[in-house]
Design a protein around this motif. Sequence first.
Motif, short mmCIF file in Angstrom:
data_model
loop_
_atom_site.label_atom_id
_atom_site.label_comp_id
_atom_site.label_asym_id
_atom_site.label_seq_id
_atom_site.Cartn_x
_atom_site.Cartn_y
_atom_site.Cartn_z
N PHE A 147 -1.99 7.90 -8.36
CA PHE A 147 -2.59 6.63 -9.24
C PHE A 147 -2.41 5.37 -8.48
CE2 PHE A 147 -2.60 3.58 -12.37
CZ PHE A 147 -3.72 3.74 -13.11
N GLN A 186 -8.05 10.11 -13.51
CA GLN A 186 -6.76 10.46 -13.90
C GLN A 186 -6.00 10.17 -14.92
OE1 GLN A 186 -5.46 8.02 -10.09
NE2 GLN A 186 -5.47 10.04 -8.74
N TYR A 187 -6.52 9.26 -15.65
CA TYR A 187 -6.15 9.05 -16.94
C TYR A 187 -6.15 9.89 -18.04
CZ TYR A 187 -4.39 4.07 -17.47
OH TYR A 187 -3.62 2.93 -17.48
N VAL A 188 -7.06 10.98 -17.79
CA VAL A 188 -7.44 12.06 -18.68
C VAL A 188 -7.00 13.40 -17.71
CG1 VAL A 188 -8.98 11.27 -20.46
CG2 VAL A 188 -9.99 11.74 -18.23
N VAL A 189 -7.20 13.60 -16.52
CA VAL A 189 -6.84 14.83 -15.91
C VAL A 189 -5.88 14.43 -15.23
CG1 VAL A 189 -7.57 16.57 -14.55
CG2 VAL A 189 -9.27 15.94 -16.06
N GLY A 190 -4.48 14.32 -15.52
CA GLY A 190 -3.04 13.59 -14.92
C GLY A 190 -3.06 13.73 -13.70
N ASP A 191 -3.50 15.38 -13.12
CA ASP A 191 -3.41 15.75 -11.66
C ASP A 191 -4.41 15.62 -10.64
OD1 ASP A 191 -4.72 17.62 -12.86
OD2 ASP A 191 -3.51 19.41 -11.81
N GLY A 237 -2.88 19.53 -14.70
CA GLY A 237 -3.23 18.88 -15.90
C GLY A 237 -2.56 17.59 -16.40
N ARG A 238 -1.31 17.37 -15.92
CA ARG A 238 -0.97 16.18 -16.29
C ARG A 238 -0.54 15.12 -15.64
NH1 ARG A 238 1.34 16.84 -21.32
NH2 ARG A 238 3.18 15.46 -20.74
N ARG A 239 -0.02 13.91 -16.11
CA ARG A 239 0.51 12.93 -15.00
C ARG A 239 1.84 13.13 -14.70
NH1 ARG A 239 -0.85 7.53 -18.88
NH2 ARG A 239 -2.92 8.30 -19.61
N ILE A 245 2.49 18.41 -11.79
CA ILE A 245 2.28 19.14 -12.90
C ILE A 245 0.81 19.41 -13.42
CG2 ILE A 245 2.95 19.71 -15.34
CD1 ILE A 245 5.01 17.34 -14.67
N CYS A 265 2.09 2.00 -10.95
CA CYS A 265 2.11 2.74 -12.33
C CYS A 265 2.55 2.24 -13.46
CB CYS A 265 2.42 4.65 -12.04
SG CYS A 265 1.44 5.29 -10.83
N TYR A 314 -10.17 7.33 -23.51
CA TYR A 314 -10.16 7.24 -21.89
C TYR A 314 -11.26 7.94 -21.63
CZ TYR A 314 -5.42 5.38 -22.02
OH TYR A 314 -4.26 4.55 -22.29
N PHE A 367 0.04 3.04 -16.55
CA PHE A 367 -0.36 4.18 -16.44
C PHE A 367 0.96 5.25 -17.01
CE2 PHE A 367 -1.05 8.25 -13.72
CZ PHE A 367 -2.25 8.57 -14.13
N PHE A 400 -4.23 14.62 -7.17
CA PHE A 400 -2.74 14.69 -7.04
C PHE A 400 -2.32 15.56 -6.01
CE2 PHE A 400 1.96 14.91 -7.62
CZ PHE A 400 2.19 13.47 -7.92
#
Lengths: 145, 460
Positions: B46, B33-38, A106-108, A104, A64, B427, A74, B41
């Motif tokens: 990633f 995953q670049y746009v919907v981070g989770d 919607g987020r990385r 979290i 990442c 993205y 990333f 997950f």
Amino acid sequence: MKETFTKSMARNIYYGGSMFFLLVFIGLTYDTHQEIPKRDNHEAINEVVALGKRVWEENNCIGCHTLLGEGAYFAPELGNVYTRFGESTEALKGFIKSRPVEGIPGRRSMPQFNLSEEELEGIAEFLKYVDGIETARDWPPNIQG
Amino acid sequence: MKYQSQLVAQKYFIAALSLFLGQILFGVIMGMQYVVGDFLFPEIPFNIARMVHTNLLIVWLLFAFMGASYYLVPEESERELYSPALANLMFWIFLVAGALTVLGYLLFTYSELAALTFNELWPTMGREFLEQPTITKVGIVIVALAFVFNIGMTILTGRKTVVSLVLLTGLVGLAVFFLFAFYNPVNVVLDKYWWWWVVHLWVEGVWELILGAILAFVLIKVTGVDREVIEKWLYIIIAMTLITGIIGTGHHYFWIGTPDYWQWLGSIFSAMEPIPFFMMTLFAFNMVNKRRRDHPNKAAVLWALGTAVMAFLGAGVWGFMHTLAPINYYTHGTQITAAHGHMAFYGAYVMISLTMISYSMPIMRGKVANSQAAQTLEMWSFWLMTVSMVFITLFLTAAGILQVYLQRFTDTPITFMQAQEKIEIFYWLREVSGIVFLIGLIVYFISFFVKGEEPQGVEA
């Protein structure tokens, strides 16, 4: 190509040219290895840092993050993360420890790696060591990495 | 097909294409995953998706190079393969080892996989592109050695041509430089220095020899141009590749704690790295223009010309864009790198593999070329994949320029994650392009099953 330029000339350029530059490259490699110890912060390498590098590798952090610009794009650059985190290994450890297991919405989010105290100490010391490597023009360009 | 043992190549190509599909599926997951981070997950983080994406790429390209060699070498050497049985055995070993490794990535956490494969005995895991367990790396070495032995014996006991000798040099280089994957010191500067001896000297060195040899072979076959002419081009192209590319390794030695002189050496030599790619473009178009025959496999000719153009754009132009040290200071390790990586790998190595597959698969299936209908569909897939890859590259380049500005160039830099959010639109566009690429790949697969009247003609 003109007839005056023959296949055997092309072949000689290929063999001669590549052998010559391969030898130059090997020479430069030798010279580089004489210079590297002046800037590679090897004084900081100890058992804890060595363990930290193993932790770094065995959790595929490079999948990442970038480290001195190499890796995946990333997540943030970590070559200067020790500086960015206020030169605090405790802050680094705290961040890694506090990652939510389910992420979290919607987020990385960095995964929760469930590292032991010893491993946390290792990875933090490893990142501190890398931050101490003297890169050209003090790369990365600024604190944000 | 002139020699029965060339048929070994077929299963290598089928495996290569199946893994290619897997690579693209994981690419689409990562793009999401670049746009919907989770997205997916924590099941598929990633880093795992990326490792599968890049490792599948490497493995399927190796399958394709091996298949190409097994097809090309008997024909060039004018004899059967030294040992078809060894080639078959190595196929299964490589396939099973590759499959187990990818399953290992997906079924275990990476640290569990490291423990399971005794990484502590000889730690080599966890470095970009070299994530395979040490035991898998040993397997790769065994397969590579057996393969080079088999190909080498065929070449050395048969007719020796420039094409086959250049190919052999490339393959030996591939095997030799991989050995640096086993050197992994704690010292990060040394680790990185030698890591590039695998990565750079592969893709910007010996792999280009393999690419050149395959391209030359296909052009000899589809254009009927005199071998002497093509071999002269091949020599001069690979000469320029190595003359610029070896010291060109220096463009990776800018910011990793190596001496400052690499900024000059790396910049100057790697700035010349586009030259061999440009020559390759001239070469391919010249040969097709001077063709002495109209080969019925139009699709293969299209792939060959496409390789030359896209390799020049992706590896040459997009590489040059960020290779000068003062520019690379800002762009190093950003989406600019990702943009270049995508078009370079597609243009050079994916497309040369598909060129060879396009040329040889119909012959191995008992016809000189596919039906018009099948070729038309294959050409559709060419354009779908190639154009969508151009867009992937353009969107990543746009994202990269903004990232560089927001995070590094401006007087008021923002954090990495803030910058990522600001460039999200690109993205999304990249992900849409990625899905078009996947559709193009599916169209490509369908083209293998389209029937129709096959063109008549002599096999060459």
